[in-house]
Design a protein around this motif. Sequence first.
Motif, mmCIF file in Angstrom:
data_model
loop_
_atom_site.group_PDB
_atom_site.id
_atom_site.type_symbol
_atom_site.label_atom_id
_atom_site.label_comp_id
_atom_site.label_asym_id
_atom_site.label_seq_id
_atom_site.Cartn_x
_atom_site.Cartn_y
_atom_site.Cartn_z
ATOM 1 N N VAL A 1 9.053 8.452 -4.218
ATOM 2 C CA VAL A 1 7.782 8.477 -4.345
ATOM 3 C C VAL A 1 7.363 9.015 -5.371
ATOM 4 O O VAL A 1 7.695 9.898 -6.039
ATOM 5 N N PHE B 1 7.336 3.486 3.245
ATOM 6 C CA PHE B 1 7.095 3.445 1.892
ATOM 7 C C PHE B 1 8.515 3.217 1.573
ATOM 8 O O PHE B 1 8.562 2.938 -0.087
ATOM 9 N N MET C 1 2.033 7.300 6.498
ATOM 10 C CA MET C 1 2.361 8.643 6.887
ATOM 11 C C MET C 1 1.040 9.352 6.947
ATOM 12 O O MET C 1 1.036 9.920 7.856
ATOM 13 N N TYR C 2 0.159 9.169 6.087
ATOM 14 C CA TYR C 2 -1.227 9.811 6.238
ATOM 15 C C TYR C 2 -2.011 9.226 7.584
ATOM 16 O O TYR C 2 -2.403 10.275 8.498
ATOM 17 N N ASN D 1 2.519 4.311 -2.220
ATOM 18 C CA ASN D 1 1.664 4.392 -1.089
ATOM 19 C C ASN D 1 1.831 4.896 0.125
ATOM 20 O O ASN D 1 3.050 4.822 0.688
ATOM 21 N N LEU D 2 1.751 6.181 0.372
ATOM 22 C CA LEU D 2 1.815 6.843 1.525
ATOM 23 C C LEU D 2 0.798 6.787 2.878
ATOM 24 O O LEU D 2 0.716 7.601 3.447
ATOM 25 N N LYS D 3 0.095 5.648 2.695
ATOM 26 C CA LYS D 3 -1.161 5.558 3.610
ATOM 27 C C LYS D 3 -0.244 5.450 5.040
ATOM 28 O O LYS D 3 -1.228 6.117 5.935
ATOM 29 N N LEU E 1 7.325 6.306 7.334
ATOM 30 C CA LEU E 1 8.217 6.342 6.096
ATOM 31 C C LEU E 1 8.429 4.934 5.629
ATOM 32 O O LEU E 1 9.348 4.630 5.000
ATOM 33 N N VAL F 1 2.296 11.472 -3.964
ATOM 34 C CA VAL F 1 2.368 12.678 -3.283
ATOM 35 C C VAL F 1 0.994 13.572 -3.190
ATOM 36 O O VAL F 1 0.654 13.986 -2.251
ATOM 37 N N LEU G 1 10.181 13.846 -0.670
ATOM 38 C CA LEU G 1 9.483 12.668 -0.844
ATOM 39 C C LEU G 1 9.636 12.310 -2.516
ATOM 40 O O LEU G 1 10.046 11.005 -2.485
ATOM 41 N N PHE H 1 -1.594 11.839 -1.058
ATOM 42 C CA PHE H 1 -1.292 12.195 0.224
ATOM 43 C C PHE H 1 -1.766 13.574 0.514
ATOM 44 O O PHE H 1 -2.570 13.807 1.593
ATOM 45 N N GLY I 1 7.062 2.986 -3.187
ATOM 46 C CA GLY I 1 6.871 4.659 -3.404
ATOM 47 C C GLY I 1 5.660 4.917 -4.054
ATOM 48 O O GLY I 1 5.439 6.118 -4.429
#
Length: 266
Positions: free
Chosen positions: A154, A109, A120-121, A116-118, A107, A159, A149, A162, A114
């Motif tokens: 985010v 990000f 978490m991916y 880039n959720l890389k 988390l 989202v 999110l 992701f 907010g």
Amino acid sequence: MFVELNELLNASPERPEQGKLTLLRDTKTDGSFLVHHFLSFYLKAGCKVCFVALLQSFSHYNIIAQKLGVSLTAAKEQGQLVFLEGLKSCFDVLFGEEQHVGQPNPLQFISEDGSNLKTMYEFVRTSLMASGSDSWKCPVLLVDDLSVLLSLGVRPVAVLDFIHYCRVAVCSQLKGNIVVLVHSNDDSEDEENELVVNSLCHQSNLILWAEGLATGFCKDVHGQLKIIQKGSSELKAERNLLRIYQYKIQDKNVTFFARGMSAAVL
């Protein structure tokens, strides 16, 4: 006739479907009972589960899972369940708790812009990658809930990106499944949330939409569930199948019945 959700979906723990995106949607009611159902279903089926729990603590989910015949603690110890406790991870990011070397906070990000959720991916992808000693069935990503999110700042496009990358990794490459919960409201002014909800509705293979009763509270009927089974994309003439049931949440299960067939009526 009173039935359980597995019967309505024709789902068997012995042979869980693969490569599917299931959207859990709730409007004017709490659809978390659907999350608990799928969590216990996939663990009983012997699937490897990555649970991104953004809404509640581990102990909350574990107490309910035990009522459904599953121990999340045992599943974690056996390596079957990878649990991301969003509340704790947020605290660690915001208050500067140190991370293990080479393991960035999924988390991370929330301390950035907010977009880039890389991280978490990557957490999801590595959690569900099979190792040589794994004997679990198809991998499953479960998210409760995606709307959080947006509340954390985010952007909607991040989202959706992701989910797109998770679909490629989990559904296409690993032949697994994704189940996500989102909140929605027909008269909501939250355009960002509705954008995410509508986009996921188009992408999903199955939609379970829990709605509150228009007539208000009733002790024998807690809500209505729409089951929307998408037609095959390969068969364009095949239409979506819509079924509507009412339900009652009990201590250890949820029963479903046709509209007008509750105990209060019969």
